[in-house]
Structure formats: C-alpha cells, structure tokens
Design a protein around this motif. Sequence first.
Motif, PDB file in Angstrom:
ATOM      1  N   SER A 190       0.830  -1.207   0.000  1.00 10.51           N
ATOM      2  CA  SER A 190       0.000   0.000   0.000  1.00 10.51           C
ATOM      3  C   SER A 190       0.861   1.251   0.000  1.00 10.51           C
ATOM      4  N   PRO A 191       0.256   2.435  -0.261  1.00 13.31           N
ATOM      5  CA  PRO A 191       0.992   3.662   0.022  1.00 13.31           C
ATOM      6  C   PRO A 191       1.490   3.611   1.465  1.00 13.31           C
ATOM      7  N   TYR A 192       2.727   4.035   1.682  1.00 16.26           N
ATOM      8  CA  TYR A 192       3.368   3.824   2.976  1.00 16.26           C
ATOM      9  C   TYR A 192       2.806   4.718   4.080  1.00 16.26           C
ATOM     10  N   ALA A 193       2.886   4.200   5.302  1.00 14.61           N
ATOM     11  CA  ALA A 193       2.507   4.984   6.477  1.00 14.61           C
ATOM     12  C   ALA A 193       3.494   6.133   6.651  1.00 14.61           C
ATOM     13  N   SER A 212      -7.123   3.908   6.840  1.00 15.50           N
ATOM     14  CA  SER A 212      -6.936   2.944   5.747  1.00 15.50           C
ATOM     15  C   SER A 212      -5.912   1.889   6.142  1.00 15.50           C
ATOM     16  N   HIS A 213      -4.844   2.323   6.810  1.00  7.78           N
ATOM     17  CA  HIS A 213      -3.828   1.374   7.271  1.00  7.78           C
ATOM     18  C   HIS A 213      -4.388   0.425   8.324  1.00  7.78           C
ATOM     19  N   LYS A 214      -5.241   0.933   9.185  1.00  7.85           N
ATOM     20  CA  LYS A 214      -5.871   0.074  10.184  1.00  7.85           C
ATOM     21  C   LYS A 214      -6.801  -0.936   9.514  1.00  7.85           C
ATOM     22  N   ARG A 215      -7.510  -0.473   8.500  1.00 11.71           N
ATOM     23  CA  ARG A 215      -8.405  -1.369   7.748  1.00 11.71           C
ATOM     24  C   ARG A 215      -7.599  -2.444   7.018  1.00 11.71           C
ATOM     25  N   LEU A 216      -6.435  -2.064   6.509  1.00 14.70           N
ATOM     26  CA  LEU A 216      -5.565  -3.033   5.841  1.00 14.70           C
ATOM     27  C   LEU A 216      -5.067  -4.088   6.823  1.00 14.70           C
ATOM     28  N   ALA A 217      -4.731  -3.662   8.046  1.00 17.44           N
ATOM     29  CA  ALA A 217      -4.269  -4.611   9.069  1.00 17.44           C
ATOM     30  C   ALA A 217      -5.377  -5.598   9.442  1.00 17.44           C
ATOM     31  N   ILE A 218      -6.613  -5.128   9.482  1.00 17.06           N
ATOM     32  CA  ILE A 218      -7.756  -6.013   9.766  1.00 17.06           C
ATOM     33  C   ILE A 218      -7.917  -7.024   8.632  1.00 17.06           C
ATOM     34  N   LEU A 219      -7.737  -6.552   7.386  1.00 14.67           N
ATOM     35  CA  LEU A 219      -7.801  -7.460   6.237  1.00 14.67           C
ATOM     36  C   LEU A 219      -6.696  -8.506   6.321  1.00 14.67           C
ATOM     37  N   PHE A 220      -5.504  -8.094   6.725  1.00 11.95           N
ATOM     38  CA  PHE A 220      -4.376  -9.014   6.883  1.00 11.95           C
ATOM     39  C   PHE A 220      -4.749 -10.129   7.867  1.00 11.95           C
ATOM     40  N   ASP A 221      -5.371  -9.756   8.979  1.00 13.56           N
ATOM     41  CA  ASP A 221      -5.819 -10.746   9.962  1.00 13.56           C
ATOM     42  C   ASP A 221      -6.860 -11.691   9.363  1.00 13.56           C
ATOM     43  N   ASN A 234       6.314  -2.026   4.161  1.00 10.55           N
ATOM     44  CA  ASN A 234       6.015  -0.666   4.606  1.00 10.55           C
ATOM     45  C   ASN A 234       7.263  -0.056   5.228  1.00 10.55           C
ATOM     46  N   HIS A 235       7.149   1.220   5.605  1.00 11.22           N
ATOM     47  CA  HIS A 235       8.215   1.827   6.396  1.00 11.22           C
ATOM     48  C   HIS A 235       8.315   1.106   7.740  1.00 11.22           C
ATOM     49  N   ASN A 236       9.509   1.050   8.262  1.00  9.52           N
ATOM     50  CA  ASN A 236       9.709   0.445   9.576  1.00  9.52           C
ATOM     51  C   ASN A 236       9.444   1.507  10.644  1.00  9.52           C
ATOM     52  N   THR A 237       8.181   1.613  11.064  1.00 10.49           N
ATOM     53  CA  THR A 237       7.788   2.604  12.054  1.00 10.49           C
ATOM     54  C   THR A 237       7.108   1.922  13.240  1.00 10.49           C
ATOM     55  N   VAL A 238       6.993   2.650  14.324  1.00  8.97           N
ATOM     56  CA  VAL A 238       6.318   2.131  15.516  1.00  8.97           C
ATOM     57  C   VAL A 238       4.854   1.831  15.197  1.00  8.97           C
ATOM     58  N   PHE A 239       4.240   2.687  14.406  1.00 11.59           N
ATOM     59  CA  PHE A 239       2.839   2.506  14.020  1.00 11.59           C
ATOM     60  C   PHE A 239       2.631   1.175  13.303  1.00 11.59           C
ATOM     61  N   ILE A 240       3.483   0.885  12.321  1.00 10.52           N
ATOM     62  CA  ILE A 240       3.364  -0.365  11.566  1.00 10.52           C
ATOM     63  C   ILE A 240       3.716  -1.558  12.453  1.00 10.52           C
ATOM     64  N   GLU A 241       4.728  -1.406  13.276  1.00 11.93           N
ATOM     65  CA  GLU A 241       5.118  -2.492  14.178  1.00 11.93           C
ATOM     66  C   GLU A 241       3.952  -2.864  15.097  1.00 11.93           C
ATOM     67  N   ASP A 242       3.235  -1.862  15.567  1.00  4.41           N
ATOM     68  CA  ASP A 242       2.118  -2.117  16.466  1.00  4.41           C
ATOM     69  C   ASP A 242       0.961  -2.805  15.740  1.00  4.41           C
ATOM     70  N   LEU A 243       0.698  -2.386  14.501  1.00  4.55           N
ATOM     71  CA  LEU A 243      -0.396  -2.988  13.738  1.00  4.55           C
ATOM     72  C   LEU A 243      -0.150  -4.471  13.452  1.00  4.55           C
ATOM     73  N   TYR A 244       1.115  -4.846  13.247  1.00  3.40           N
ATOM     74  CA  TYR A 244       1.447  -6.214  12.827  1.00  3.40           C
ATOM     75  C   TYR A 244       2.350  -6.921  13.852  1.00  3.40           C
ATOM     76  N   LYS A 245       2.135  -6.612  15.129  1.00  3.23           N
ATOM     77  CA  LYS A 245       3.014  -7.145  16.179  1.00  3.23           C
ATOM     78  C   LYS A 245       2.930  -8.663  16.315  1.00  3.23           C
ATOM     79  N   GLU A 269      12.895  -0.290   5.682  1.00  2.00           N
ATOM     80  CA  GLU A 269      11.581  -0.823   5.357  1.00  2.00           C
ATOM     81  C   GLU A 269      11.446  -2.173   6.036  1.00  2.00           C
ATOM     82  N   VAL A 270      10.224  -2.630   6.139  1.00  2.00           N
ATOM     83  CA  VAL A 270       9.995  -3.904   6.808  1.00  2.00           C
ATOM     84  C   VAL A 270       9.146  -4.798   5.918  1.00  2.00           C
ATOM     85  N   ILE A 271       9.484  -6.092   5.906  1.00  2.00           N
ATOM     86  CA  ILE A 271       8.695  -7.106   5.225  1.00  2.00           C
ATOM     87  C   ILE A 271       8.005  -7.936   6.300  1.00  2.00           C
TER      88      ILE A 271
END
Length: 275
Positions: A190-193, A212-221, A234-245, A269-271
């Motif tokens: 997606s467009p990056y956080a 939108s990022h939160k909705r994407l994380a729900i879809l991932f689940d 995505n970028h390696n950020t605290v926000f992304i780390e928390d969404l996909y912990k 970046e993080v995979i």
Amino acid sequence: MIDNNISPFIKWAGGKRQLLPYIKEKMPLKYKNYIEPFIGGGAVLFGITPDKAIINDINKALINVYNQIKYNPIELMDFLSKIDIQSDVEPKEYYYKKREIFNDKIMKSEYDIELASLFIYLNKHCFNGLYRVNSKGLFNVPFNNSLAKSFNEDNIKAVSRYLQKVTILEGDFEVACQNAQEGDFIFLDSPYAPLNDNSFEAYTKEGFDIESHKRLAILFDRLTKKGCFCMLTNHNTVFIEDLYKNYSREVIKVRRYINSDANNRKGEEVIITNY
C-alpha cells in the motif's frame, strides 16, 4: 512461473525493485493464485510472473494503462511514437501541453488509449517518475528535462503477452481480496505509512490515511484466518510495528531515490509475513 524477460514499463514511487531479492527469498514455495491489490509499477508481478494472477489499484488512470497494454499494445505504441517524435522540437513546452491534455481527459473521465499513452510519456519525462496529484486529482509533477524514449517496444510486447493471463481489477483493496482462498499468496504494498505525524505519501486524491492502514491490518488478519499466505511491505515505524506485532518481521535498509534531500535518502523498510 513464466520465464519472461519483463520489466516495469513505468517508474513508481515506492517501487519494489530494490526489495525484490528479499521478497523472492521470503515468498511461499508453493501457492495457488497470486493477488496484488496495490499494483503500482508492477515490479514484483513482473519479477516473479506467476501463472495465475489478479492485480488491482484504485488509480483509474494507472489501471487504464495496464488494460491498454493488455488489449491494444500496438496502437498504444503508435500513439507513444508520435508523442516522442513531436516532443523533440520544444520538449519542455510540449511536456506541459501534454500534461494539460492529460488532466483535461482525467476531468472528463476519458480513460482511453490516448490517456494511457500520455500517462506513460508523462511518467518517463516527469521529475523522478513521481505520480502526484493535487486536491482536485490532477497530475502536477514538473518536467525532468529528459529526452529519453517513452517506451521499449520489446518490453511492451512482452508485458502484453504476459497480461493475457492476468485478471485486472480497479477499486478498493478489500474488494480485490474478497475472493481470496486458502493457499493464495497476497502481496500488499500500500501507500506507505507516514514517517512522522507531519508527512504522508498519497498518490490519489482519495489518499491513504491512518484509518486505511488500520483497515488493511484487519484485512491481513482476516486473510490469515482464511489460510492465505500474506506478505506486506512498509516503512519500519512504531505505528506499523504495532499494527502487525503478531507477525514475522524483517527489517531491510534501503535507499530512497525520490527524496530530494540526499541526507534523507537512507531508511528502513519492513517485510511482514504471516507464515
């Protein structure tokens, strides 16, 4: 997989050419369908050329280009050849004239072969190949002073042949994944956080906000529960780390070529995978 020598036909902000070796290494060994809801420039799709693929993007102008290459490659190249010849006289003036025509067609919703050819031409000759629009959804990137040819004929033909096997969708990422089944591989780019609260990278007038990022994380689940193989970048950020912990994460150091400040061109970046 199909063994074709295919390259992306456009440059795209956040394109995955740099991460492609890591992505290939972390892909599942076997999967059914390949689904990419944010296709962008298609670096991963063309890098792995899966036999069964579904691609999607919310950018109507971009998806129009994919469809025109799939169904009308020769006519598209004829348009591009004429544009390239005509642009030789006053390149800068010509670029802004064509940008104005492109935006006029966008406002009129004329998603046709001329728009596709203008998209490719503008992408090749705009600053850093950056697709950026204003609040009205109009393309506003300046000229890059390049006199390069807009396309590679052999590559466009190869892309067209490959796309015959690809289902092309246009719309929301959730809709693109609604028929995903157990064993499918979904690559989510997606467009990056934002790297901080005051920055954000969006490439359509609709944008891609925090919700939108939160909705994407729900879809991932949800896809994980279905038994799909999911990979997200995505970028390696605290926000992304928390969404996909709850998932596997690998941090990759990258260079950001689009940033105008050389001091800010290095980043992480993080995979993220669910397998």
